[in-house]
Design a protein around this motif. Structure first.
Motif, PDB file in Angstrom:
ATOM      1  N   VAL A   1       0.842  -1.203   0.000  1.00  0.00           N
ATOM      2  CA  VAL A   1       0.000   0.000   0.000  1.00  0.00           C
ATOM      3  C   VAL A   1       0.874   1.249   0.000  1.00  0.00           C
ATOM      4  CG1 VAL A   1      -1.650   1.330   1.379  1.00  0.00           C
ATOM      5  CG2 VAL A   1      -2.004  -1.119   1.014  1.00  0.00           C
ATOM      6  N   THR A   2       1.931   1.255   0.796  1.00  0.00           N
ATOM      7  CA  THR A   2       2.833   2.415   0.842  1.00  0.00           C
ATOM      8  C   THR A   2       3.506   2.630  -0.506  1.00  0.00           C
ATOM      9  OG1 THR A   2       3.199   2.053   3.194  1.00  0.00           O
ATOM     10  CG2 THR A   2       4.808   3.435   2.050  1.00  0.00           C
ATOM     11  N   PHE A   3       3.838   1.546  -1.194  1.00  0.00           N
ATOM     12  CA  PHE A   3       4.454   1.662  -2.520  1.00  0.00           C
ATOM     13  C   PHE A   3       3.509   2.367  -3.493  1.00  0.00           C
ATOM     14  CE2 PHE A   3       5.837   0.397  -6.700  1.00  0.00           C
ATOM     15  CZ  PHE A   3       7.206   0.546  -6.607  1.00  0.00           C
ATOM     16  N   GLN A   4       2.203   2.150  -3.350  1.00  0.00           N
ATOM     17  CA  GLN A   4       1.243   2.841  -4.219  1.00  0.00           C
ATOM     18  C   GLN A   4       1.345   4.353  -4.048  1.00  0.00           C
ATOM     19  OE1 GLN A   4      -2.408   0.985  -2.980  1.00  0.00           O
ATOM     20  NE2 GLN A   4      -2.266  -0.605  -4.555  1.00  0.00           N
ATOM     21  N   HIS A   5       1.588   4.801  -2.829  1.00  0.00           N
ATOM     22  CA  HIS A   5       1.760   6.237  -2.590  1.00  0.00           C
ATOM     23  C   HIS A   5       3.022   6.751  -3.291  1.00  0.00           C
ATOM     24  CE1 HIS A   5      -1.578   6.424   0.173  1.00  0.00           C
ATOM     25  NE2 HIS A   5      -1.071   5.423   0.869  1.00  0.00           N
ATOM     26  N   LEU A   6       4.060   5.931  -3.305  1.00  0.00           N
ATOM     27  CA  LEU A   6       5.292   6.303  -3.995  1.00  0.00           C
ATOM     28  C   LEU A   6       5.034   6.439  -5.497  1.00  0.00           C
ATOM     29  CD1 LEU A   6       8.789   5.620  -3.331  1.00  0.00           C
ATOM     30  CD2 LEU A   6       8.011   4.511  -5.413  1.00  0.00           C
ATOM     31  N   GLU A   7       4.302   5.498  -6.069  1.00  0.00           N
ATOM     32  CA  GLU A   7       3.955   5.584  -7.492  1.00  0.00           C
ATOM     33  C   GLU A   7       3.154   6.853  -7.786  1.00  0.00           C
ATOM     34  OE1 GLU A   7       3.449   1.556  -9.810  1.00  0.00           O
ATOM     35  OE2 GLU A   7       2.272   1.502  -7.957  1.00  0.00           O
ATOM     36  N   ASP A   8       2.232   7.200  -6.895  1.00  0.00           N
ATOM     37  CA  ASP A   8       1.459   8.431  -7.070  1.00  0.00           C
ATOM     38  C   ASP A   8       2.357   9.663  -7.020  1.00  0.00           C
ATOM     39  OD1 ASP A   8      -0.986   7.183  -7.408  1.00  0.00           O
ATOM     40  OD2 ASP A   8      -1.581   7.398  -5.307  1.00  0.00           O
ATOM     41  N   ALA A   9       3.364   9.633  -6.150  1.00  0.00           N
ATOM     42  CA  ALA A   9       4.296  10.768  -6.055  1.00  0.00           C
ATOM     43  C   ALA A   9       5.087  10.919  -7.351  1.00  0.00           C
ATOM     44  CB  ALA A   9       5.239  10.583  -4.866  1.00  0.00           C
ATOM     45  N   VAL A  10       5.478   9.811  -7.955  1.00  0.00           N
ATOM     46  CA  VAL A  10       6.179   9.870  -9.246  1.00  0.00           C
ATOM     47  C   VAL A  10       5.248  10.484 -10.296  1.00  0.00           C
ATOM     48  CG1 VAL A  10       7.185   8.484 -11.123  1.00  0.00           C
ATOM     49  CG2 VAL A  10       7.774   7.974  -8.740  1.00  0.00           C
ATOM     50  N   ASN A  11       3.987  10.073 -10.295  1.00  0.00           N
ATOM     51  CA  ASN A  11       3.018  10.656 -11.233  1.00  0.00           C
ATOM     52  C   ASN A  11       2.845  12.154 -10.985  1.00  0.00           C
ATOM     53  OD1 ASN A  11       2.594   8.165 -12.399  1.00  0.00           O
ATOM     54  ND2 ASN A  11       0.707   7.756 -11.304  1.00  0.00           N
ATOM     55  N   ASP A  12       2.830  12.554  -9.715  1.00  0.00           N
ATOM     56  CA  ASP A  12       2.724  13.983  -9.391  1.00  0.00           C
ATOM     57  C   ASP A  12       3.920  14.763  -9.932  1.00  0.00           C
ATOM     58  OD1 ASP A  12       0.320  13.551  -8.083  1.00  0.00           O
ATOM     59  OD2 ASP A  12       1.215  13.584  -6.065  1.00  0.00           O
ATOM     60  N   LEU A  13       5.111  14.178  -9.830  1.00  0.00           N
ATOM     61  CA  LEU A  13       6.307  14.830 -10.389  1.00  0.00           C
ATOM     62  C   LEU A  13       6.176  15.004 -11.899  1.00  0.00           C
ATOM     63  CD1 LEU A  13       9.221  13.118  -8.440  1.00  0.00           C
ATOM     64  CD2 LEU A  13       8.600  15.534  -8.386  1.00  0.00           C
ATOM     65  N   LEU A  14       5.672  13.972 -12.571  1.00  0.00           N
ATOM     66  CA  LEU A  14       5.473  14.083 -14.028  1.00  0.00           C
ATOM     67  C   LEU A  14       4.524  15.226 -14.363  1.00  0.00           C
ATOM     68  CD1 LEU A  14       5.181  10.327 -15.035  1.00  0.00           C
ATOM     69  CD2 LEU A  14       6.986  11.915 -15.715  1.00  0.00           C
ATOM     70  N   VAL A  15       3.445  15.337 -13.620  1.00  0.00           N
ATOM     71  CA  VAL A  15       2.467  16.405 -13.859  1.00  0.00           C
ATOM     72  C   VAL A  15       3.114  17.768 -13.638  1.00  0.00           C
ATOM     73  CG1 VAL A  15       0.366  17.459 -12.933  1.00  0.00           C
ATOM     74  CG2 VAL A  15       0.427  15.003 -13.387  1.00  0.00           C
ATOM     75  N   LEU A  16       3.843  17.921 -12.537  1.00  0.00           N
ATOM     76  CA  LEU A  16       4.471  19.212 -12.234  1.00  0.00           C
ATOM     77  C   LEU A  16       5.478  19.631 -13.306  1.00  0.00           C
ATOM     78  CD1 LEU A  16       5.052  18.839  -8.392  1.00  0.00           C
ATOM     79  CD2 LEU A  16       3.516  20.457  -9.537  1.00  0.00           C
ATOM     80  N   MET A  17       6.290  18.683 -13.750  1.00  0.00           N
ATOM     81  CA  MET A  17       7.335  19.038 -14.718  1.00  0.00           C
ATOM     82  C   MET A  17       6.801  19.195 -16.137  1.00  0.00           C
ATOM     83  SD  MET A  17      10.723  17.095 -13.343  1.00  0.00           S
ATOM     84  CE  MET A  17       9.994  15.498 -13.105  1.00  0.00           C
TER      85      MET A  17
END
Length: 131
Positions: free
Chosen positions: A15-31
């Motif tokens: 479950v915690t790894f899913q949050h990490l994947e979401d953070a990577v997606n958030d970085l993609l959106v920001l950049m």
């Protein structure tokens, strides 16, 4: 209070790894600095490793476009992406393994994880166990 069981710890990691994947997606959106819905749709079509590669490249571009003289930031970020890739490989090993209950010599319950892989170059099946 009892320590969490091996089953609970495994579930918590996934479950915690899913949050990490979401953070990577958030970085993609920001950049990407564009319509976040479109970026998220495209990101979801990429496997985790390709998302990390894309994030790494976008970060390097982000630094370059801002004429940032701190080029070591790119190397540090790349190192982070390598670590996240290794964590993703570990997650895949855990998710795609077979588990059996296991008791140690003290009677504490745990899990015995078995993961089988085919080694095509050697023409053999490799099976790894972990307590």
């Amino acid at each position: 209070m009892n320590a969490p069981t091996a089953y609970h710890q495994l579930g918590r990691f996934i479950v915690t790894f899913q949050h990490l994947e979401d953070a990577v997606n958030d970085l993609l959106v920001l950049m990407a600095d564009t319509d976040d819905g479109v970026v998220r749709i495209l990101a979801n079509d990429l496997e985790y490793g390709k998302r990390l590669n894309t994030t790494d490249v976008l970060f390097a571009r982000f630094v370059d476009l801002r004429n940032n003289t701190r080029t070591e930031a790119k190397a540090e970020f790349h190192k982070l992406m390598v670590e996240l890739r290794e964590l993703g490989e570990r997650r895949n090993d855990l998710v795609h393994s077979r588990y059996n209950s296991w008791l140690n010599v003290d009677g504490k319950e745990g899990l015995l994880r078995t993961n089988a892989k085919l080694r095509g170059s050697k023409g053999e099946r490799e099976e790894v166990e972990e307590e």
